[in-house]
Write a protein that holds these residues in place. Sequence first.
Motif, PDB file in Angstrom:
ATOM      1  N   ILE A   1      15.463  38.635  29.938  1.00 27.80           N
ATOM      2  CA  ILE A   1      16.714  37.977  29.531  1.00 27.80           C
ATOM      3  C   ILE A   1      16.462  36.487  29.288  1.00 27.80           C
ATOM      4  CG2 ILE A   1      19.011  37.273  30.327  1.00 27.80           C
ATOM      5  CD1 ILE A   1      19.121  40.040  31.780  1.00 27.80           C
ATOM      6  N   LEU A   2      15.724  35.845  30.185  1.00 31.32           N
ATOM      7  CA  LEU A   2      15.425  34.420  29.998  1.00 31.32           C
ATOM      8  C   LEU A   2      14.583  34.186  28.751  1.00 31.32           C
ATOM      9  CD1 LEU A   2      14.701  33.315  33.673  1.00 31.32           C
ATOM     10  CD2 LEU A   2      16.680  32.703  32.254  1.00 31.32           C
ATOM     11  N   GLU A   3      13.619  35.066  28.498  1.00 33.29           N
ATOM     12  CA  GLU A   3      12.792  34.945  27.301  1.00 33.29           C
ATOM     13  C   GLU A   3      13.657  35.040  26.042  1.00 33.29           C
ATOM     14  OE1 GLU A   3       8.657  36.957  25.608  1.00 33.29           O
ATOM     15  OE2 GLU A   3       9.537  37.690  27.458  1.00 33.29           O
ATOM     16  N   PHE A   4      14.574  35.994  26.035  1.00 34.82           N
ATOM     17  CA  PHE A   4      15.473  36.162  24.904  1.00 34.82           C
ATOM     18  C   PHE A   4      16.386  34.942  24.740  1.00 34.82           C
ATOM     19  CE2 PHE A   4      19.510  37.588  23.041  1.00 34.82           C
ATOM     20  CZ  PHE A   4      19.038  38.040  21.817  1.00 34.82           C
ATOM     21  N   MET A   5      16.912  34.432  25.839  1.00 36.61           N
ATOM     22  CA  MET A   5      17.800  33.278  25.775  1.00 36.61           C
ATOM     23  C   MET A   5      17.067  32.045  25.252  1.00 36.61           C
ATOM     24  SD  MET A   5      19.980  33.812  29.283  1.00 36.61           S
ATOM     25  CE  MET A   5      21.048  32.389  29.041  1.00 36.61           C
ATOM     26  N   ARG A   6      15.842  31.836  25.694  1.00 36.53           N
ATOM     27  CA  ARG A   6      15.057  30.699  25.190  1.00 36.53           C
ATOM     28  C   ARG A   6      14.835  30.824  23.685  1.00 36.53           C
ATOM     29  NH1 ARG A   6      11.927  31.923  30.110  1.00 36.53           N
ATOM     30  NH2 ARG A   6      12.620  30.429  31.673  1.00 36.53           N
ATOM     31  N   TRP A   7      14.526  32.047  23.241  1.00 38.02           N
ATOM     32  CA  TRP A   7      14.315  32.296  21.814  1.00 38.02           C
ATOM     33  C   TRP A   7      15.605  32.033  21.027  1.00 38.02           C
ATOM     34  CZ3 TRP A   7      16.348  36.177  18.586  1.00 38.02           C
ATOM     35  CH2 TRP A   7      15.763  36.245  17.322  1.00 38.02           C
ATOM     36  N   MET A   8      16.737  32.541  21.514  1.00 37.02           N
ATOM     37  CA  MET A   8      18.026  32.339  20.848  1.00 37.02           C
ATOM     38  C   MET A   8      18.395  30.860  20.781  1.00 37.02           C
ATOM     39  SD  MET A   8      19.455  35.081  19.639  1.00 37.02           S
ATOM     40  CE  MET A   8      21.195  34.723  19.540  1.00 37.02           C
ATOM     41  N   ALA A   9      18.052  30.107  21.822  1.00 39.05           N
ATOM     42  CA  ALA A   9      18.359  28.674  21.867  1.00 39.05           C
ATOM     43  C   ALA A   9      17.328  27.853  21.085  1.00 39.05           C
ATOM     44  CB  ALA A   9      18.418  28.200  23.320  1.00 39.05           C
ATOM     45  N   ARG A  10      16.350  28.530  20.503  1.00 44.07           N
ATOM     46  CA  ARG A  10      15.288  27.879  19.714  1.00 44.07           C
ATOM     47  C   ARG A  10      14.501  26.853  20.524  1.00 44.07           C
ATOM     48  NH1 ARG A  10      15.725  28.923  14.137  1.00 44.07           N
ATOM     49  NH2 ARG A  10      17.610  30.058  13.623  1.00 44.07           N
ATOM     50  N   ARG A  11      14.238  27.202  21.775  1.00 42.10           N
ATOM     51  CA  ARG A  11      13.404  26.331  22.598  1.00 42.10           C
ATOM     52  C   ARG A  11      11.989  26.305  22.025  1.00 42.10           C
ATOM     53  NH1 ARG A  11      14.967  25.623  28.272  1.00 42.10           N
ATOM     54  NH2 ARG A  11      17.168  25.114  28.164  1.00 42.10           N
ATOM     55  N   PRO A  12      11.344  25.146  21.999  1.00 42.79           N
ATOM     56  CA  PRO A  12       9.983  25.058  21.467  1.00 42.79           C
ATOM     57  C   PRO A  12       9.028  26.029  22.173  1.00 42.79           C
ATOM     58  CG  PRO A  12      10.870  22.867  21.864  1.00 42.79           C
ATOM     59  CD  PRO A  12      11.841  23.851  22.450  1.00 42.79           C
ATOM     60  N   GLY A  13       8.248  26.738  21.378  1.00 42.31           N
ATOM     61  CA  GLY A  13       7.259  27.669  21.919  1.00 42.31           C
ATOM     62  C   GLY A  13       7.805  29.010  22.350  1.00 42.31           C
ATOM     63  N   SER A  14       9.118  29.199  22.259  1.00 45.83           N
ATOM     64  CA  SER A  14       9.691  30.474  22.695  1.00 45.83           C
ATOM     65  C   SER A  14       9.431  31.560  21.657  1.00 45.83           C
ATOM     66  CB  SER A  14      11.186  30.326  22.959  1.00 45.83           C
ATOM     67  OG  SER A  14      11.852  29.963  21.768  1.00 45.83           O
TER      68      SER A  14
END
Length: 70
Positions: free
Chosen positions: A42-55
């Motif tokens: 879930i955290l990995e998906f949320m980081r990706w959705m938020a466009r966090r660098p390197g996600s």
Amino acid sequence: MTMTKTTTANSTPTRPIRVPLDLWDEFGDVSKQLGSNRTALILEFMRWMARRPGSKLPKRPDVPPAASSA
């Protein structure tokens, strides 16, 4: 450190969400199949959705959960 029911050992607050039980169970099976856990995915998906660098978008299993339990 004193922990409340909304704080975990690593000081990350909990966030209650509503998820149908069958989906929660299926997601747990998929998480195990991938060698992970629900929280990490879930955290990995949320980081990706938020466009966090390197996600990166989390990997999906090659076989659907229903097919892997048959």
